[in-house]
Design a protein around this motif. Structure first.
Motif, short mmCIF file in Angstrom:
data_model
loop_
_atom_site.label_atom_id
_atom_site.label_comp_id
_atom_site.label_asym_id
_atom_site.label_seq_id
_atom_site.Cartn_x
_atom_site.Cartn_y
_atom_site.Cartn_z
N THR A 1 0.83 -1.20 0.00
CA THR A 1 0.00 0.00 0.00
C THR A 1 0.86 1.25 0.00
OG1 THR A 1 -1.74 1.21 1.17
CG2 THR A 1 -0.20 -0.04 2.52
N PRO A 2 0.47 2.28 -0.76
CA PRO A 2 1.21 3.55 -0.75
C PRO A 2 0.72 4.48 0.35
CG PRO A 2 -0.48 3.62 -2.44
CD PRO A 2 -0.59 2.27 -1.79
N SER A 3 0.48 3.94 1.52
CA SER A 3 -0.02 4.74 2.64
C SER A 3 0.46 4.15 3.96
CB SER A 3 -1.55 4.78 2.63
OG SER A 3 -2.04 5.32 3.84
N GLY A 4 1.35 4.88 4.64
CA GLY A 4 1.78 4.43 5.95
C GLY A 4 0.65 4.45 6.95
N SER A 5 -0.27 5.37 6.78
CA SER A 5 -1.41 5.48 7.68
C SER A 5 -2.28 4.23 7.63
CB SER A 5 -2.23 6.72 7.30
OG SER A 5 -3.41 6.80 8.06
N CYS A 6 -2.64 3.81 6.43
CA CYS A 6 -3.50 2.63 6.30
C CYS A 6 -2.72 1.34 6.61
CB CYS A 6 -4.11 2.57 4.91
SG CYS A 6 -5.26 3.94 4.61
N ALA B 1 -0.45 1.09 8.87
CA ALA B 1 -0.44 1.02 10.33
C ALA B 1 -1.78 0.56 10.87
CB ALA B 1 -0.08 2.38 10.91
N MET B 2 -2.86 0.96 10.22
CA MET B 2 -4.19 0.51 10.64
C MET B 2 -4.28 -1.00 10.55
SD MET B 2 -7.19 1.37 11.74
CE MET B 2 -8.83 0.67 11.85
N LEU B 3 -3.87 -1.57 9.43
CA LEU B 3 -3.97 -3.01 9.21
C LEU B 3 -3.02 -3.78 10.11
CD1 LEU B 3 -5.61 -2.02 6.78
CD2 LEU B 3 -4.43 -3.70 5.37
N ARG B 4 -1.83 -3.26 10.32
CA ARG B 4 -0.82 -4.00 11.07
C ARG B 4 -0.94 -3.83 12.58
NH1 ARG B 4 4.46 -3.05 7.56
NH2 ARG B 4 5.26 -2.21 9.51
N GLU B 5 -1.28 -2.64 13.02
CA GLU B 5 -1.29 -2.37 14.45
C GLU B 5 -2.69 -2.43 15.07
OE1 GLU B 5 0.56 1.39 15.12
OE2 GLU B 5 2.57 0.66 14.63
N HIS B 6 -3.64 -1.79 14.43
CA HIS B 6 -4.96 -1.64 15.05
C HIS B 6 -5.89 -2.82 14.77
CE1 HIS B 6 -3.86 2.24 16.47
NE2 HIS B 6 -3.66 2.72 15.25
N TYR B 7 -5.76 -3.46 13.61
CA TYR B 7 -6.62 -4.61 13.34
C TYR B 7 -6.47 -5.71 14.40
CZ TYR B 7 -8.66 -3.49 8.74
OH TYR B 7 -9.39 -2.95 7.72
N GLU C 1 8.82 0.07 2.33
CA GLU C 1 9.25 -1.16 3.01
C GLU C 1 9.38 -2.29 2.01
OE1 GLU C 1 7.46 -1.42 7.45
OE2 GLU C 1 6.01 -1.59 5.84
N PHE C 2 8.38 -2.44 1.17
CA PHE C 2 8.40 -3.53 0.19
C PHE C 2 9.57 -3.39 -0.76
CE2 PHE C 2 7.13 -5.48 -3.83
CZ PHE C 2 6.89 -6.78 -3.40
N LEU C 3 9.80 -2.19 -1.25
CA LEU C 3 10.90 -1.99 -2.20
C LEU C 3 12.25 -2.29 -1.57
CD1 LEU C 3 9.69 1.37 -3.83
CD2 LEU C 3 9.64 -0.91 -4.89
N LEU D 1 6.64 7.46 10.23
CA LEU D 1 7.80 7.74 11.06
C LEU D 1 7.75 7.01 12.39
CD1 LEU D 1 10.37 9.56 11.48
CD2 LEU D 1 8.83 11.26 12.49
N ARG D 2 6.61 7.12 13.07
CA ARG D 2 6.51 6.58 14.42
C ARG D 2 5.80 5.24 14.48
NH1 ARG D 2 5.69 12.03 14.29
NH2 ARG D 2 7.21 13.26 15.49
N GLY D 3 4.76 5.08 13.67
CA GLY D 3 4.01 3.83 13.71
C GLY D 3 4.74 2.68 13.05
N LEU D 4 5.24 2.92 11.83
CA LEU D 4 5.88 1.84 11.08
C LEU D 4 7.41 1.85 11.20
CD1 LEU D 4 3.82 2.04 7.75
CD2 LEU D 4 3.43 0.54 9.72
N GLY D 5 7.98 2.96 11.62
CA GLY D 5 9.43 3.05 11.72
C GLY D 5 10.10 2.94 10.36
N LEU D 6 9.61 3.69 9.38
CA LEU D 6 10.18 3.60 8.03
C LEU D 6 11.62 4.09 7.97
CD1 LEU D 6 7.20 4.79 5.79
CD2 LEU D 6 7.87 2.45 6.41
#
Length: 252
Positions: free
Chosen positions: A74-79, A81-87, A119-121, A147-152
């Motif tokens: 996904t081209p969105s760190g926000s989404c 993080a939703m799938l990985r952390e909040h789901y 991350e994928f690349l 920056l903070r949620g995914l630690g890119l």
């Protein structure tokens, strides 16, 4: 290699060029891209506003849409993080309340297969130079989720630094929030606008012609401020569109 593209509802509705850029980029790197039609909103707006129960059906639908794919990009760190952390958190809370225990299994199956684009690349494909050409001065804004949620970390900058013709300049106060914050911008518009104005001022001071980011939600906020107050020489652009650009087909 084959991946599923989770384009996100923001990109689908407002920034389809970003999704197209991701496909162009991945296919240029030899990756086959699927687009499961059952995907939709991940439920982040509902969840962030306190409507957790209303977000649970969207968890179920999203997990089922991507059930057959090893990689979900996904081209969105926000989404992401939703799938990985909040789901997974949503699933466990539903289970603790005696409702929908199967949501935990769905969420925990999906979460480790979700990758934000950079991350994928860098981590999966193992590339930094993606063959891009973009002859402009660029500064990069790291969104809070990335920056903070995914630690890119340095992944986005590594990719940008390898683009031919691109001059990457550091953004002062880069780690400060741009002020969007989803519903924060709606509930606290004056504070949000002031934070965004600070970010624009810092970006303009770099002399860059492009303010780049990896989340179109943040870029929508910043682009709105740019359109209202300038400077006209600076525009906001998603990182994927820069990485997809080539000398044969440069972005305008």
């Amino acid at each position: 290699m084959r991946v599923a593209l989770f384009v996100t509802c923001v990109n689908d509705a407002l920034y389809p060029g970003t999704g197209i850029a991701v496909v162009r980029l991945l296919e240029r790197l030899g990756v086959a891209v699927d687009f499961p039609a059952a995907q939709g909103c991940c439920g982040q707006p509902q969840y962030n506003t306190g409507y957790r129960h209303e977000a649970e059906p969207l968890l179920r639908r999203t997990a089922q849409a991507f059930a057959d794919h090893r990689y979900v990009v996904t081209p969105s760190g926000s989404c992401a993080a939703m799938l990985r952390e909040h789901y997974p958190r949503m699933g466990r809370r539903a289970e603790a309340e005696g409702r929908g225990g199967h949501l935990t299994a769905l969420a925990e199956s999906l979460a480790p297969r979700v990758y934000e684009l950079t991350e994928f690349l860098v981590d999966v494909l193992g590339v930094a130079d993606v063959g891009a050409y973009f002859p402009h001065r660029v500064t990069y804004h790291p969104s809070c989720h990335g920056l903070r949620g995914l630690g890119l970390g340095e992944r986005p900058r590594r990719l940008l630094a390898a683009v031919r013709g691109l001059e990457l300049v550091e953004l002062p106060g880069a780690q400060e929030c741009c002020g969007f914050g989803g519903t924060f911008a709606v509930k606290n518009p004056d504070v949000s606008a002031a934070m965004g104005a600070d970010k624009i001022e810092h970006a303009a001071g770099t002399g860059a012609s492009v303010l780049c980011g990896a989340d179109n939600s943040c870029l929508a906020h910043l682009d709105g401020l740019l359109r209202r107050s300038g400077p006209p020489s600076l525009r906001a652009l998603h990182l994927a569109e820069i990485l997809a650009s080539t000398e044969e087909d440069p972005l305008r």
